[in-house]
Design a protein around this motif. Structure first.
Motif, mmCIF file in Angstrom:
data_model
loop_
_atom_site.group_PDB
_atom_site.id
_atom_site.type_symbol
_atom_site.label_atom_id
_atom_site.label_comp_id
_atom_site.label_asym_id
_atom_site.label_seq_id
_atom_site.Cartn_x
_atom_site.Cartn_y
_atom_site.Cartn_z
ATOM 1 N N TYR A 43 5.508 8.145 -2.941
ATOM 2 C CA TYR A 43 6.648 7.893 -2.080
ATOM 3 C C TYR A 43 6.509 6.506 -1.471
ATOM 4 O O TYR A 43 5.465 5.892 -1.546
ATOM 5 C CB TYR A 43 6.739 8.944 -0.973
ATOM 6 C CG TYR A 43 5.467 9.080 -0.185
ATOM 7 C CD1 TYR A 43 5.185 8.217 0.868
ATOM 8 C CD2 TYR A 43 4.531 10.045 -0.515
ATOM 9 C CE1 TYR A 43 4.011 8.324 1.580
ATOM 10 C CE2 TYR A 43 3.344 10.151 0.194
ATOM 11 C CZ TYR A 43 3.099 9.290 1.240
ATOM 12 O OH TYR A 43 1.926 9.389 1.939
ATOM 13 N N LEU B 118 12.205 6.053 -5.388
ATOM 14 C CA LEU B 118 11.244 6.795 -4.585
ATOM 15 C C LEU B 118 11.789 7.135 -3.201
ATOM 16 O O LEU B 118 12.437 6.315 -2.561
ATOM 17 C CB LEU B 118 9.959 5.976 -4.413
ATOM 18 C CG LEU B 118 9.135 5.733 -5.662
ATOM 19 C CD1 LEU B 118 7.957 4.825 -5.333
ATOM 20 C CD2 LEU B 118 8.646 7.032 -6.234
ATOM 21 N N ASP C 16 11.408 7.981 0.913
ATOM 22 C CA ASP C 16 10.526 7.581 2.006
ATOM 23 C C ASP C 16 9.584 8.730 2.331
ATOM 24 O O ASP C 16 9.920 9.891 2.091
ATOM 25 C CB ASP C 16 11.336 7.232 3.264
ATOM 26 C CG ASP C 16 12.079 5.922 3.132
ATOM 27 O OD1 ASP C 16 11.662 5.086 2.319
ATOM 28 O OD2 ASP C 16 13.079 5.743 3.853
ATOM 29 N N ASP C 17 8.417 8.421 2.890
ATOM 30 C CA ASP C 17 7.465 9.495 3.190
ATOM 31 C C ASP C 17 8.002 10.461 4.243
ATOM 32 O O ASP C 17 7.694 11.628 4.226
ATOM 33 C CB ASP C 17 6.098 8.942 3.595
ATOM 34 C CG ASP C 17 6.123 8.069 4.828
ATOM 35 O OD1 ASP C 17 7.208 7.819 5.359
ATOM 36 O OD2 ASP C 17 5.040 7.631 5.237
ATOM 37 N N VAL D 218 9.857 13.134 2.416
ATOM 38 C CA VAL D 218 9.017 14.042 1.642
ATOM 39 C C VAL D 218 8.545 15.190 2.523
ATOM 40 O O VAL D 218 8.466 16.326 2.098
ATOM 41 C CB VAL D 218 7.804 13.286 1.042
ATOM 42 C CG1 VAL D 218 6.826 14.248 0.405
ATOM 43 C CG2 VAL D 218 8.288 12.272 0.029
#
Length: 67
Positions: A6, A59, A61-62, A65
């Motif tokens: 990520y 991807l 973003d963290d 996630v």
């Protein structure tokens, strides 16, 4: 436990792609950025920049996630 790739919101300079890769591969983000710059200059930049932009667009973003 598998590590997911990520974009990092903590270790971000441009979009966070290299910060996220550094967390997955357990290496220093600054070292990864230097390697990326050297490879971009040696490969005339276009392939590396295309891969980076594609990863930045694809991807999550963290923070996305973990929610």
């Amino acid at each position: 436990m598998k590590k997911k790739l990520y974009k990092s919101t903590q270790d971000r300079k441009l979009s966070g792609v290299l910060g996220g890769l550094s967390e997955v591969w357990n290496i220093d983000a600054s070292l990864l950025r230097i390697i990326f710059i050297v490879l971009t200059l040696l490969m005339v930049g276009v392939p590396m920049i295309i891969v980076y932009v594609a990863a930045a667009l694809i991807l999550p973003d963290d923070k996305d996630v973990w929610e």
